[in-house]
Scaffold this motif. Structure first.
Motif, PDB file in Angstrom:
ATOM      1  N   UNK A  21       0.873  -1.145   0.084  1.00 52.69           N
ATOM      2  CA  UNK A  21      -0.125  -0.041   0.033  1.00 52.69           C
ATOM      3  C   UNK A  21       0.893   1.193   0.040  1.00 52.69           C
ATOM      4  N   UNK A  22       0.554   2.180  -0.863  1.00 53.46           N
ATOM      5  CA  UNK A  22       1.274   3.592  -0.904  1.00 53.46           C
ATOM      6  C   UNK A  22       1.212   4.063   0.287  1.00 53.46           C
ATOM      7  N   UNK A  23       2.320   4.925   0.857  1.00 54.28           N
ATOM      8  CA  UNK A  23       2.512   5.628   2.138  1.00 54.28           C
ATOM      9  C   UNK A  23       2.442   6.951   1.684  1.00 54.28           C
ATOM     10  N   UNK A  24       1.569   7.980   2.127  1.00 51.10           N
ATOM     11  CA  UNK A  24       1.935   9.455   1.775  1.00 51.10           C
ATOM     12  C   UNK A  24       3.122  10.188   2.541  1.00 51.10           C
ATOM     13  N   UNK A  25       3.795  10.693   1.932  1.00 59.02           N
ATOM     14  CA  UNK A  25       4.982  11.674   2.594  1.00 59.02           C
ATOM     15  C   UNK A  25       4.265  12.535   3.839  1.00 59.02           C
ATOM     16  N   UNK A  26       4.960  12.685   4.897  1.00 61.22           N
ATOM     17  CA  UNK A  26       6.295  12.258   5.021  1.00 61.22           C
ATOM     18  C   UNK A  26       6.375  11.056   5.500  1.00 61.22           C
ATOM     19  N   UNK A 141      10.597  11.528  -7.114  1.00 63.07           N
ATOM     20  CA  UNK A 141      10.662  10.172  -7.475  1.00 63.07           C
ATOM     21  C   UNK A 141       9.585   9.257  -6.718  1.00 63.07           C
ATOM     22  N   UNK A 142       9.567   9.614  -5.661  1.00 60.94           N
ATOM     23  CA  UNK A 142       8.696   8.741  -4.427  1.00 60.94           C
ATOM     24  C   UNK A 142       9.457   7.444  -3.905  1.00 60.94           C
ATOM     25  N   UNK A 143       9.266   7.423  -2.788  1.00 61.72           N
ATOM     26  CA  UNK A 143      10.062   6.151  -1.920  1.00 61.72           C
ATOM     27  C   UNK A 143       8.727   5.525  -1.516  1.00 61.72           C
ATOM     28  N   UNK A 144       8.657   4.245  -1.794  1.00 61.24           N
ATOM     29  CA  UNK A 144       7.248   3.550  -1.339  1.00 61.24           C
ATOM     30  C   UNK A 144       7.688   1.970  -0.910  1.00 61.24           C
ATOM     31  N   UNK A 145       6.855   1.284  -0.008  1.00 62.24           N
ATOM     32  CA  UNK A 145       7.039  -0.018  -0.015  1.00 62.24           C
ATOM     33  C   UNK A 145       7.254  -0.788  -1.236  1.00 62.24           C
ATOM     34  N   UNK A 146       7.931  -1.658  -1.258  1.00 60.61           N
ATOM     35  CA  UNK A 146       8.243  -2.479  -2.396  1.00 60.61           C
ATOM     36  C   UNK A 146       9.191  -1.892  -3.579  1.00 60.61           C
TER      37      UNK A 146
END
Length: 761
Positions: A21-26, A141-146
């Protein structure tokens, strides 16, 4: 180039199916961004002198068993991931020699623990993570689980181009709690020539495939365009593919282990542990320095000659150069260490330029073998040492246009000087057994590649297509320098990976099908002389069989000078040389069951044992890529370690063993050590003539006395040479560059030699 059809190419084989599942920053801790966490960490360190401001290790003090259990468990997970994942890879460099490593980092990018292997990367991955944080990948760029990231850009955090990192962010619920990093040494990275330590590159655009902190996958799967790029960008696509799976599989194993640990101890305890482990690493480094080093300032210098006036391919590189690598190490009474390379030469038109991160990574390689071998190895040690790698120099070019393909030539020469500084400190404290005069300077004996003839390729069912690469890591067994109480280790050491070994001949031959090894033999007279001698090197002989379109070269040091000088009267190891014989009668000799050469002992005998149209005997062991045909011969050698102490103090009984074990030859023993005797080569038995030995040693001492001059005489003679710039082109290149690079060093040079302010070389 076609894609492999093996199921091994499917990235889904590296991990079990997971839902993300995507995580919103921060995505940082307690609602912070990663940049805010990094800024706070740097501020607290500068303000307090302690990592994250931790002047007490509360978890370690309140529950030491849990703390040590967590560290052991974390490092065990890293080692387990390494040992398991390397079997996912089919690259012989990774599987046979263990040229890989796994690390765990804090969210801010500080190394907490490292596996065994190429531990030079304990810090290089840190720099890449911090680059991604500072460039705000979190929001851009995005840093997400997976997610999966990759870097081999030396300017951002790496050693050299063929070291490739895979980074996996580790989330727990909605927070990034850590990073996992796996790095392998690739057998090929593309570039202008075949090989994994190229010598012909002069700028970045000739280095090969670069990944500059790229996101290369998500949901634990690699992007198709990245997979295609790797397949098309290197000469050994199957090895590239399998090594990538090795790194990714290991990172996923580490992620699973961390999730299990957090489930058991709780996320807050895990967070506290990460920070305390880094601070403990810093404290351990300071305590080791205080315990084992004598306060003061230590100075040594390394040199790397590049004799390319008649060798280099590129016009700008066709000159003789010498890299100056001075080291000043300062130790104070509180255990703080400073390392200063002021006076290093500027970068040049060669692949030996070395990024700051590479130099820092190499520092931890050497410190773990000298000061930190019983401590926790992480970025805490980095924070305990103040370093100056001057910007704009060969050890910190700050120029992404430079070639960084083979910075090890600079690293090896620099840390030989560091080794001697540390050894002088150990000796001053009375730790004679900790003294190491240096090491044989590792260089890739042979590199290159070729193509099997169709008839040969069809006869080998398991051949990996028709192209075969050359990159054996048997050069990882050089001679180790002597200590102040024992001889160095023979043909069994590599500064960059102290766990490495020769590997199996059969393993390399199954990879480099067209290159057959005729022999490996101890190379006499490569060990540095001394009361305690350095470790010996060895030599090998190869021939080409069943192939075409073959090109080979050698990256070899030391060449025409040493940076691995001995200590306390000890000698350096021998310089290298190469022999190539083209268009030989080897096939006829083999068919007629006639002898053929297996070595070059005595020196100069190889060409007497074979007929060839062209014999190239080069006193510089490094040579540029050249074409080879079937049955041509290539001879190479590895380096010996430097010695310690006056050779005349070495017991004759030890020299008897040295001769009988092919470490030295009788003529050299008599010439250098003054030991006289008779050698029965058939029985390998040397008999010492004690009376003749006493007389010869007396004569040598008398000869020394006749040659001796006072310091004042020596200084004045050398000062005249300096005033007149009486030196060769390589030394002129070195001094001109240093004077241009560092006003501070130039001023000190003028002051030392009593030269006027207008002097320039």
């Amino acid at each position: 180039m076609s894609k492999p059809e093996s199921e091994l190419h499917d990235p889904e084989t590296t991990t079990r199916d997971r839902e993300f599942n995507d995580v919103e920053p921060p995505i940082g801790w307690d609602g912070q961004t990663l940049q805010e966490m990094l800024n706070e960490s740097e501020h607290l360190l500068e303000e307090t002198g302690h990592y994250r401001g931790l002047d007490e290790l509360e978890l370690k003090e309140q529950d030491p068993f849990q703390y040590e259990q967590m560290y052991s468990r974390l490092r065990g997970a890293l080692v387990s991931a390494r040992e398991t994942a390397l079997h996912v890879s089919a690259s012989p460099i990774v599987r046979e020699i263990g040229e890989l490593c796994f690390q765990i980092y804090t969210p801010e990018g500080d190394s907490v623990a490292v596996s065994t292997g190429i531990i030079v990367h304990v810090h290089t991955g840190s720099l890449a993570i911090k680059y991604m944080i500072e460039e705000d990948y979190e929001h851009g760029r995005g840093i997400q689980p997976g997610d999966v990231f990759c870097n081999n850009d030396n300017d951002l955090g790496n050693v050299h181009t063929t070291d490739v990192h895979t980074f996996v962010p580790i989330f727990y619920e909605d927070e990034l709690v850590a990073w996992a990093d796996g790095v392998t040494h690739e057998i090929d990275i593309g570039g202008m020539t075949r090989g994994h330590d190229q010598i012909a590159s002069t700028n970045r655009h000739e280095d090969g495939l670069y990944a500059t902190c790229e996101k290369i996958g998500e949901d634990d799967k690699l992007y198709q365009d990245w997979r295609d790029r790797g397949q098309r960008g290197v000469r050994t696509p199957m090895y590239w593919d399998l090594d990538e799976k090795c790194r990714l599989a290991g990172c996923h194993m580490i992620r699973e282990a961390i999730h299990e640990m957090i489930d058991e101890v709780g996320v807050e305890t895990f967070k506290q542990f990460l920070y305390e482990a880094v601070e403990e690493g810093r404290e351990i480094m300071e305590s080791r320095v205080k315990e084992r080093m004598f306060p003061g300032t230590y100075r040594e210098a390394g040199f790397h000659p590049i004799q390319w006036e008649d060798k280099a391919w590129q016009p700008g590189a066709q000159q003789n150069m010498m890299n100056h690598l001075p080291v000043e190490m300062t130790i104070d009474g509180d255990g703080e260490m400073e390392l200063d390379l002021e006076g290093a030469t500027p970068p040049g038109p060669h692949p030996f330029n070395c990024a700051k991160g590479s130099m820092e990574g190499a520092l931890w390689v050497y410190l773990t073998q000298s000061l930190l071998h019983d401590g926790k190895v992480n970025d805490g040690a980095n924070y305990a040492v103040d370093t100056n790698y001057p910007e704009g120099s060969v050890v910190n070019p700050q120029d992404p246009e430079r070639s960084y393909h083979t910075p090890w030539a600079t690293i090896f020469s620099t840390y030989l000087a560091v080794s001697k500084c540390l050894s002088n400190g150990f000796f001053s404290r009375g730790f004679r057994e900790e003294v190491i005069t240096g090491y044989g300077e590792p260089g890739d004996a042979l590199q290159g590649g070729g193509k099997l003839k169709d008839s040969v390729a069809d006869a080998i069912p398991d051949a990996l297509g028709d192209y075969w690469p050359v990159g054996p890591f048997d050069f990882s067994c050089q001679g180790l320098g002597a200590s102040a109480c024992r001889d160095g280790l023979d043909y069994g050491y590599a500064m960059f990976n102290p766990e490495a070994d020769l590997g199996d001949v059969e393993e390399w031959e199954q990879t480099q099908w067209g290159l057959l090894q005729l022999s490996r033999r101890v190379k006499p007279n490569t060990a540095g002389h001394g009361k305690y001698r350095g470790g010996s090197g060895w030599e090998g002989l190869h021939t080409i069989m069943g192939s075409e379109d073959v090109s080979m070269y050698a990256f070899s040091i030391p060449t025409v000078t040493w940076s691995a000088a001995g200590m306390s009267g000890g000698y350096p190891g021998g310089t290298s040389y190469s022999v190539r014989v083209h268009d030989t009668d080897l096939a006829e000799r083999a068919a007629a069951d006639e002898p053929y050469p297996l070595d070059d002992q005595p020196v100069g005998s190889l060409e007497e044992q074979i007929e060839g149209e062209e014999v190239i005997r080069d006193q510089d062991g490094m040579f540029f890529p050249e074409e080879f045909e079937n049955h041509d011969l290539l001879r190479y050698q590895t380096s010996g370690g430097p010695g310690w102490g006056d050779p005349l103090e070495r017991p004759p009984a030890k020299l008897k063993e040295d001769i009988e074990e092919d470490i030295f030859t009788p003529d050299i023993v008599e010439q250098v050590y003054g030991v006289v005797g008779e050698y029965d080569a058939d029985d390998r038995d040397f008999t010492v003539d004690e009376e003749a030995t006493k007389q010869r040693r007396k004569e040598i001492r008398e000869e020394r006395a006749e040659r001796t001059q006072s310091f004042e005489e020596f200084f004045e003679a050398e000062r005249e040479r300096v005033e007149e710039s009486d030196w060769n082109d390589g030394v002129q290149y070195m001094y001109e560059g240093v004077f241009e690079q560092s006003d501070q060093w130039a001023e000190e040079f003028r002051e030392f030699w009593n030269l006027d302010d207008a002097y320039s070389p």
